[in-house]
Design an enzyme around this catalytic site. Structure first.
Site, PDB file in Angstrom:
ATOM      1  N   ARG A   1     -31.599 -41.034   0.374  1.00  0.00           N
ATOM      2  CA  ARG A   1     -32.791 -40.349  -0.143  1.00  0.00           C
ATOM      3  C   ARG A   1     -32.600 -38.836  -0.160  1.00  0.00           C
ATOM      4  NH1 ARG A   1     -36.882 -39.402   3.098  1.00  0.00           N
ATOM      5  NH2 ARG A   1     -36.911 -41.441   4.079  1.00  0.00           N
TER       6      ARG A   1
ATOM      7  N   TYR B   1     -46.433 -30.503 -23.688  1.00  0.00           N
ATOM      8  CA  TYR B   1     -46.307 -31.965 -23.583  1.00  0.00           C
ATOM      9  C   TYR B   1     -47.543 -32.561 -22.912  1.00  0.00           C
ATOM     10  CZ  TYR B   1     -44.577 -36.428 -21.765  1.00  0.00           C
ATOM     11  OH  TYR B   1     -44.439 -37.735 -21.420  1.00  0.00           O
TER      12      TYR B   1
ATOM     13  N   ASP C   1     -40.188 -25.192 -19.307  1.00  0.00           N
ATOM     14  CA  ASP C   1     -39.733 -26.527 -19.712  1.00  0.00           C
ATOM     15  C   ASP C   1     -39.019 -26.364 -21.048  1.00  0.00           C
ATOM     16  OD1 ASP C   1     -39.443 -29.072 -20.799  1.00  0.00           O
ATOM     17  OD2 ASP C   1     -41.385 -29.807 -20.117  1.00  0.00           O
TER      18      ASP C   1
ATOM     19  N   LYS D   1     -34.246 -37.073 -22.023  1.00  0.00           N
ATOM     20  CA  LYS D   1     -34.168 -36.796 -23.462  1.00  0.00           C
ATOM     21  C   LYS D   1     -32.724 -36.444 -23.834  1.00  0.00           C
ATOM     22  CE  LYS D   1     -38.526 -37.568 -22.981  1.00  0.00           C
ATOM     23  NZ  LYS D   1     -39.529 -36.516 -22.783  1.00  0.00           N
TER      24      LYS D   1
END
Ligand SMILES: *Cc1c(COP(=O)(O)O)cnc(C)c1O
Length: 385
Positions: free
Chosen positions: A55, A107, A180, A205
């Protein structure tokens, strides 16, 4: 990762996975080590000091982060399980009473999520138009937000914002600027070099580019900042790390990122020019068109192309837009962007009335197919309206 000079060009970094070779096997690609836990020796020291528990980190995630950090010219990079997990980590250090200034028209997933988080945590959320640079900088000066988040080019409005000017306003008011840049990728734009403090991408993406990995990434200019330290602690504690398999896929996908971007940009420009002169199309939003409102900004901030994402308005309304989608044969109707295959999406179906997204808007992500096929497929569907 600090102080590593970014000597090579992005295509060289990507193609060679930042120069990685496997010290154990001599392989020119990394192995996958999926172990969730790592040995300690008889003195109870970790056998490999960086590896304790899955983790916290793993070898594949670290390598993918190094590649991304080199591509951005940053100081440190963290990968997350999704783009939204990266956004969640970015705002995690904000506390009750802090202010977050968010670009309006970015977005929809980001806006919807941040509205909820800010309401729950009593963070003041201001949504403002980042394309009106003067007004946006005035908001930065008057509100002194702890964090400013913009998206350039924005999705699906395809607007750019003036990162250097906004970053100056942020410096003057002690605000942190995050960008972003999913629709640009580090190949076309490096927001840290334009003045941003943190750059974010949905690596789901174009960075991965094969529509088969969910991932998000943050890269910072200053790894010693309190905000970055809290983000690091949040990933370890909150647990939204990328799996070893997904990181390995991402490393593989990124080798061809600059090549894919080159072809996608070429296809996108050809498609945008074709759509601009089509009788069934009302408007095309693509920064590569000289008619685009932010074309000059794109020339200043992007190099090597104008991206793979565009939106266009078909003549008519919802029915005409959906008819166009229905008659598409070849290009897929699906959400997401940045894959090798071109995708179209009727955004209004996804976003509904809340964002003001026009009902005749189609978002198109250009893939790496042959552009003649793409243009023929679009033409045939447009003629069917
Ligand atoms: C897709 C996307 C996100 C969210 O990323 P996920 O990987 O889907 O969680 C954030 N910002 C932009 C601009 C996006 O396109």
């Amino acid at each position: 990762m600090a102080d590593k000079p970014n000597q090579k060009q992005v295509d060289t970094i990507a193609a060679r996975a930042n120069g990685y070779t496997d010290p154990n096997s001599g392989g020119v690609v990394p192995p996958i080590q999926p172990s969730t836990t790592f040995l300690r020796d008889d003195a109870y020291n970790l056998v490999v000091p960086e590896n304790s528990y899955g983790r916290d980190n793993n070898d594949q995630v670290r390598l993918a982060e190094e590649i991304l950090c080199s591509l951005e010219g940053g100081q440190d990079t963290l990968l997350f399980a999704t783009g939204m997990a990266a956004i969640a980590a970015l705002v995690e250090p904000l506390k009750s009473g802090d202010t977050l200034l968010l670009q309006s028209g970015c977005y929809w997933g980001t806006t919807a999520y941040l509205r909820k988080v800010c309401a729950h945590r009593e963070i003041a959320l201001i949504e403002a138009d980042a394309t009106d640079t003067s007004a946006f900088c005035e908001s930065v000066a008057s509100e002194r937000p702890k964090l400013v988040l913009v998206e350039t080019p924005s999705n699906p409005w395809i607007r750019l914002c003036d990162v250097p000017r906004i970053s100056q306003a942020c410096k003057n008011s002690g605000s942190l600027l995050a960008v972003d840049a999913t629709a640009a990728t580090p190949v076309l734009m490096q927001p840290l070099q334009l003045g941003a403090d943190i750059v974010m991408h949905s690596a789901t993406k174009a960075i991965n580019g094969h529509s088969d990995v969910l991932a998000g990434v943050l890269t910072c200019k200053n790894q010693n900042s309190e905000h970055w330290q809290e983000i690091m602690a949040h990933r370890a504690g909150g647990g939204a790390i990328l799996s070893a398999h997904d990181a390995w896929m991402l490393i593989r996908g990124m080798r061809t990122l600059p090549l894919r971007i080159e072809r996608m940009c070429e296809n996108a420009l050809a498609i945008a020019e074709f759509l601009s002169s089509h009788a069934a199309v009302q408007e095309v939003w693509y920064p590569g068109l000289s008619s685009h409102v932010d074309h000059a900004l794109a020339d200043q901030h992007m190099s090597g192309g104008y991206g793979y994402l565009m939106s266009f308005l078909v003549k008519g309304g919802r029915e005409e837009a959906l008819t166009f989608c229905r008659y598409l044969d070849g290009i897929h109707r699906a959400t997401s962007l940045g894959g090798t295959e071109s995708l179209v999406e009727h955004r209004h179906t996804i976003e509904g009335e809340l964002t003001g997204c026009p009902e005749n808007l189609i978002r198109l992500s250009a893939g790496i197919e042959n552009k003649k096929d793409l243009i023929n497929e679009l033409d045939q569907a447009l003629r069917s309206i």
